[in-house]
Motif scaffolding. Sequence first.
Motif, short mmCIF file in Angstrom:
data_model
loop_
_atom_site.label_atom_id
_atom_site.label_comp_id
_atom_site.label_asym_id
_atom_site.label_seq_id
_atom_site.Cartn_x
_atom_site.Cartn_y
_atom_site.Cartn_z
N SER A 2 8.08 4.83 9.70
CA SER A 2 8.57 4.53 8.36
C SER A 2 7.43 4.59 7.34
CB SER A 2 9.23 3.15 8.33
OG SER A 2 8.28 2.14 8.13
N ALA A 3 7.81 4.88 6.11
CA ALA A 3 6.82 4.93 5.02
C ALA A 3 6.18 3.57 4.83
CB ALA A 3 7.49 5.40 3.74
N GLU A 4 6.91 2.51 5.12
CA GLU A 4 6.37 1.15 4.98
C GLU A 4 5.18 0.93 5.91
OE1 GLU A 4 7.14 -1.34 2.75
OE2 GLU A 4 8.28 0.27 1.82
N LEU A 5 5.25 1.48 7.12
CA LEU A 5 4.15 1.33 8.07
C LEU A 5 2.90 2.07 7.61
CD1 LEU A 5 5.98 1.71 11.49
CD2 LEU A 5 5.07 -0.38 10.47
N LEU A 6 3.09 3.10 6.83
CA LEU A 6 1.98 3.92 6.37
C LEU A 6 1.19 3.27 5.25
CD1 LEU A 6 0.65 6.71 6.69
CD2 LEU A 6 2.29 7.57 5.04
N LYS A 7 1.85 2.42 4.48
CA LYS A 7 1.20 1.81 3.32
C LYS A 7 -0.09 1.10 3.73
CE LYS A 7 5.09 1.15 0.26
NZ LYS A 7 5.94 0.20 -0.43
N GLY A 8 -1.12 1.36 2.99
CA GLY A 8 -2.40 0.73 3.25
C GLY A 8 -3.26 1.43 4.27
N HIS A 9 -2.71 2.45 4.94
CA HIS A 9 -3.45 3.13 5.99
C HIS A 9 -3.69 4.61 5.71
CE1 HIS A 9 -3.12 -0.46 8.41
NE2 HIS A 9 -1.81 -0.46 8.19
N LEU A 10 -3.00 5.17 4.74
CA LEU A 10 -3.09 6.60 4.48
C LEU A 10 -4.51 7.04 4.14
CD1 LEU A 10 -1.79 9.36 4.23
CD2 LEU A 10 -1.21 8.79 1.86
N TYR A 48 -1.47 15.19 -1.40
CA TYR A 48 -2.29 15.64 -2.53
C TYR A 48 -2.66 14.52 -3.50
CZ TYR A 48 -2.36 20.42 -0.94
OH TYR A 48 -2.59 21.55 -0.21
N PRO A 49 -1.74 13.64 -3.87
CA PRO A 49 -2.18 12.53 -4.72
C PRO A 49 -3.24 11.65 -4.04
CG PRO A 49 0.20 12.74 -4.80
CD PRO A 49 -0.28 13.67 -3.71
N ALA A 50 -3.12 11.46 -2.73
CA ALA A 50 -4.12 10.67 -2.00
C ALA A 50 -5.47 11.38 -2.00
CB ALA A 50 -3.64 10.40 -0.58
N LEU A 51 -5.47 12.70 -1.80
CA LEU A 51 -6.72 13.46 -1.85
C LEU A 51 -7.38 13.34 -3.22
CD1 LEU A 51 -5.66 16.66 0.13
CD2 LEU A 51 -7.38 14.97 0.84
N HIS A 52 -6.59 13.44 -4.28
CA HIS A 52 -7.13 13.32 -5.63
C HIS A 52 -7.69 11.92 -5.87
CE1 HIS A 52 -4.37 16.83 -7.07
NE2 HIS A 52 -5.30 17.21 -6.23
N ARG A 53 -6.98 10.91 -5.38
CA ARG A 53 -7.44 9.52 -5.52
C ARG A 53 -8.76 9.31 -4.78
NH1 ARG A 53 -3.17 7.44 -3.68
NH2 ARG A 53 -3.84 7.09 -1.54
N LEU A 54 -8.86 9.83 -3.56
CA LEU A 54 -10.09 9.69 -2.77
C LEU A 54 -11.24 10.45 -3.41
CD1 LEU A 54 -8.55 10.05 0.80
CD2 LEU A 54 -9.58 7.98 -0.19
N GLY A 86 -16.14 3.91 8.25
CA GLY A 86 -16.60 2.88 9.18
C GLY A 86 -15.94 1.54 8.91
N ILE A 87 -15.82 1.20 7.64
CA ILE A 87 -15.16 -0.05 7.24
C ILE A 87 -13.68 -0.01 7.63
CG2 ILE A 87 -14.41 -1.41 5.24
CD1 ILE A 87 -17.14 -0.52 3.93
N GLU A 88 -13.03 1.13 7.35
CA GLU A 88 -11.60 1.28 7.67
C GLU A 88 -11.36 1.16 9.18
OE1 GLU A 88 -8.93 1.81 5.64
OE2 GLU A 88 -10.08 1.88 3.77
#
Length: 117
Positions: A2-10, A48-54, A86-88
């Motif tokens: 689920s998308a909920e499980l992905l939150k915070g880990h992507l 793509y939004p995650a790549l731009h954010r990173l 490493g932190i992640e």
Amino acid sequence: MSAELLKGHLDGMILAVLADGPRHGYGVIDALRDQTDGHFDLPKGTIYPALHRLEQAGLINGSWSTEAGRRRRTYVLSAAGHRQLGIERASWRQFVSAVGALMDGNGGIGETPCPAM
């Protein structure tokens, strides 16, 4: 999954994929799908939004290249990205350990039945 499980880990998952070497956006999508046995087959509208954010956060660096006549943006971990990975990873191990203890009944919770509501 689920998308909920992905939150915070992507973000951590993308950093882990890029630790293997440079990839363009579709390469990141393919690696996430392939390395998780298809559990994370994510759309480009998520990646793509995650790549731009990173990239804006300085955790990855992007550069344009041309392959087979197509312009592609290739991403690689920055020094800050390696440190963040490493932190992640440490945070993930702690999370898995704590949830595992809880779910397996080794954390003291779940030893007695819950009262009826």
